[in-house]
Design a protein around this motif. Structure first.
Motif, mmCIF file in Angstrom:
data_model
loop_
_atom_site.group_PDB
_atom_site.id
_atom_site.type_symbol
_atom_site.label_atom_id
_atom_site.label_comp_id
_atom_site.label_asym_id
_atom_site.label_seq_id
_atom_site.Cartn_x
_atom_site.Cartn_y
_atom_site.Cartn_z
ATOM 1 N N LEU A 151 0.828 -1.205 0.000
ATOM 2 C CA LEU A 151 0.000 0.000 0.000
ATOM 3 C C LEU A 151 0.860 1.251 0.000
ATOM 4 O O LEU A 151 0.549 2.240 -0.687
ATOM 5 C CB LEU A 151 -0.919 -0.009 1.220
ATOM 6 C CG LEU A 151 -1.829 1.216 1.405
ATOM 7 C CD1 LEU A 151 -2.816 1.324 0.245
ATOM 8 C CD2 LEU A 151 -2.568 1.142 2.728
ATOM 9 N N GLY A 152 1.975 1.213 0.742
ATOM 10 C CA GLY A 152 2.869 2.362 0.762
ATOM 11 C C GLY A 152 3.469 2.655 -0.603
ATOM 12 O O GLY A 152 3.659 3.817 -0.967
ATOM 13 N N PHE A 153 3.734 1.600 -1.376
ATOM 14 C CA PHE A 153 4.307 1.823 -2.700
ATOM 15 C C PHE A 153 3.265 2.283 -3.710
ATOM 16 O O PHE A 153 3.621 2.893 -4.719
ATOM 17 C CB PHE A 153 4.971 0.540 -3.195
ATOM 18 C CG PHE A 153 6.416 0.447 -2.830
ATOM 19 C CD1 PHE A 153 7.385 0.994 -3.640
ATOM 20 C CD2 PHE A 153 6.806 -0.168 -1.659
ATOM 21 C CE1 PHE A 153 8.724 0.934 -3.301
ATOM 22 C CE2 PHE A 153 8.143 -0.244 -1.313
ATOM 23 C CZ PHE A 153 9.108 0.305 -2.125
ATOM 24 N N THR A 154 2.024 1.986 -3.456
ATOM 25 C CA THR A 154 0.974 2.424 -4.381
ATOM 26 C C THR A 154 0.398 3.791 -4.018
ATOM 27 O O THR A 154 -0.363 4.353 -4.809
ATOM 28 C CB THR A 154 -0.165 1.402 -4.433
ATOM 29 O OG1 THR A 154 -0.706 1.210 -3.109
ATOM 30 C CG2 THR A 154 0.330 0.064 -4.961
ATOM 31 N N LEU A 155 0.744 4.331 -2.866
ATOM 32 C CA LEU A 155 0.208 5.635 -2.460
ATOM 33 C C LEU A 155 0.519 6.749 -3.457
ATOM 34 O O LEU A 155 -0.352 7.593 -3.713
ATOM 35 C CB LEU A 155 0.737 6.006 -1.071
ATOM 36 C CG LEU A 155 0.014 5.378 0.123
ATOM 37 C CD1 LEU A 155 0.675 5.804 1.422
ATOM 38 C CD2 LEU A 155 -1.461 5.764 0.126
ATOM 39 N N PRO A 156 1.733 6.810 -4.053
ATOM 40 C CA PRO A 156 1.960 7.876 -5.034
ATOM 41 C C PRO A 156 1.016 7.829 -6.221
ATOM 42 O O PRO A 156 0.761 8.865 -6.846
ATOM 43 C CB PRO A 156 3.420 7.630 -5.478
ATOM 44 C CG PRO A 156 4.046 6.928 -4.328
ATOM 45 C CD PRO A 156 2.974 6.074 -3.747
ATOM 46 N N LEU A 157 0.484 6.642 -6.537
ATOM 47 C CA LEU A 157 -0.438 6.541 -7.663
ATOM 48 C C LEU A 157 -1.790 7.169 -7.355
ATOM 49 O O LEU A 157 -2.593 7.369 -8.265
ATOM 50 C CB LEU A 157 -0.633 5.067 -8.050
ATOM 51 C CG LEU A 157 0.629 4.311 -8.483
ATOM 52 C CD1 LEU A 157 0.290 2.858 -8.797
ATOM 53 C CD2 LEU A 157 1.273 4.967 -9.690
ATOM 54 N N TRP A 158 -2.046 7.458 -6.085
ATOM 55 C CA TRP A 158 -3.317 8.059 -5.702
ATOM 56 C C TRP A 158 -3.344 9.563 -5.966
ATOM 57 O O TRP A 158 -4.398 10.186 -5.879
ATOM 58 C CB TRP A 158 -3.610 7.802 -4.223
ATOM 59 C CG TRP A 158 -3.789 6.351 -3.879
ATOM 60 C CD1 TRP A 158 -3.507 5.273 -4.664
ATOM 61 C CD2 TRP A 158 -4.288 5.822 -2.655
ATOM 62 N NE1 TRP A 158 -3.784 4.105 -4.009
ATOM 63 C CE2 TRP A 158 -4.271 4.405 -2.772
ATOM 64 C CE3 TRP A 158 -4.736 6.382 -1.471
ATOM 65 C CZ2 TRP A 158 -4.687 3.570 -1.751
ATOM 66 C CZ3 TRP A 158 -5.148 5.543 -0.439
ATOM 67 C CH2 TRP A 158 -5.132 4.152 -0.581
ATOM 68 N N THR A 159 -2.188 10.139 -6.231
ATOM 69 C CA THR A 159 -2.118 11.564 -6.503
ATOM 70 C C THR A 159 -1.962 11.799 -8.001
ATOM 71 O O THR A 159 -1.585 10.895 -8.755
ATOM 72 C CB THR A 159 -0.932 12.205 -5.760
ATOM 73 O OG1 THR A 159 0.287 11.584 -6.208
ATOM 74 C CG2 THR A 159 -1.069 12.004 -4.261
ATOM 75 N N SER A 160 -2.220 12.985 -8.432
ATOM 76 C CA SER A 160 -2.123 13.325 -9.849
ATOM 77 C C SER A 160 -0.666 13.295 -10.310
ATOM 78 O O SER A 160 0.244 13.697 -9.575
ATOM 79 C CB SER A 160 -2.724 14.712 -10.092
ATOM 80 O OG SER A 160 -2.440 15.162 -11.393
ATOM 81 N N SER A 161 -0.459 12.799 -11.523
ATOM 82 C CA SER A 161 0.890 12.808 -12.089
ATOM 83 C C SER A 161 1.403 14.229 -12.254
ATOM 84 O O SER A 161 2.616 14.476 -12.189
ATOM 85 C CB SER A 161 0.900 12.079 -13.441
ATOM 86 O OG SER A 161 0.009 12.707 -14.357
#
Length: 293
Positions: A115-125
């Motif tokens: 989950l920690g590694f996927t957290l950046p994908l939750w924000t806009s590029s």
């Protein structure tokens, strides 16, 4: 009276037509959203760019010939180099992380780590790229730290290295997730057998772990390469005009001042053909490797 079972219930459609009916929704979706748009792009790629005063209408193949001109070819080459560098960087950084999460980390923490590694994908590029721009600029966070410890400031922003950093950061979670799914299915008995036969940890890793993970490595590399090849935000915000890519050129041809839809479609078709070829090779050889392991 005994009710007829599901298998005994008469069907309206013939038996040979039932599989086709089941495939019809997905096939229609694929036709409308992939095949038809691709055919439209191919048709537009054959439309010549007619300018005022032209006496002879050039052939639409001139759009493809223009791709091999030095300026355009250098842009395409830069796009492939950035995508390849991003793929290699994500593989080098992502494999140890995925290996540790799948084989060495406590089981109760694995989902939280993923989950920690996927957290950046939750924000806009876009936000991620602006964040890296604030870090890498001349007066940014990185140079402030370097100058505070007596080191010279680095001029990274608007350079290819800044684009690579942003693209690797954006696409690393995809590589980690795919490699984790492959490493989680690793047969550890083979590693124990290799150790019993006197193999060193490096030999066991190279000759046992890597061959079993080849399908995951190929799938993750292909996903990162395709996504990096079409990345628009990171090269635009972190690289500027010095890192112009094919995605930016296509945008300029359709929505910029150039307004040459034929040439933009030809560029798009080249990228589509490259991606299709890569997927075809993965399906053919990746599946063969998976069966041979």
């Amino acid at each position: 009276m005994k009710a007829p079972s599901v298998s005994e219930t008469p069907s309206i459609a013939p038996r040979w037509l039932q599989p086709l009916l089941m495939l019809a929704p997905g096939s229609l979706w694929l036709l409308l959203l992939l095949i038809v748009p691709t055919l439209i792009i191919f048709q537009l790629s054959l439309v010549p760019n007619i300018k005022p005063g032209d006496v002879v209408i050039p052939s639409g193949l001139d759009n493809y010939w223009r791709i091999f001109q030095p300026e355009t070819f250098s842009i395409i080459r830069r796009s492939f180099l950035l995508a390849s560098g991003t793929t290699l960087g994500c593989l080098v950084l992502g494999f140890p992380v995925a290996y540790w999460i799948a084989l060495s980390s406590p089981k109760r923490w694995r989902n939280l780590l993923l989950l920690g590694f996927t957290l950046p994908l939750w924000t806009s590029s876009l936000l991620r790229s602006y964040a890296w721009a604030s870090i890498l600029r001349r007066t940014g966070v990185l140079n402030s730290i370097l100058t505070s410890i007596g080191l010279p400031a680095l001029d990274l922003l608007y350079q290819p290295i800044a684009v690579l950093i942003g693209m690797i950061y954006s696409l690393l979670p995809y590589m980690v997730l795919i490699l984790y799914a492959s490493l989680e299915k690793l047969d550890r008995q083979l590693l124990e057998a290799a150790a019993d036969l006197g193999a060193t940890p490096f030999q066991a890793f190279w000759r046992v772990t890597v061959p079993q993970c080849l399908p995951g490595i190929a799938a993750g590399s292909l996903l990162v390469f395709i996504t990096g090849l079409g990345d628009f935000v990171n090269p635009e915000l972190l690289g500027g005009t010095a890192s112009r890519t094919a995605a930016r050129s296509i945008y300029d041809q359709f929505l910029g001042a150039t307004q040459n839809w034929g040439f933009g479609s030809a560029l798009s078709m080249i990228l589509i053909l490259v991606v299709s070829l890569a997927i075809a090779l993965l399906i053919k050889y990746g599946d063969r490797n998976a069966k041979s392991i």
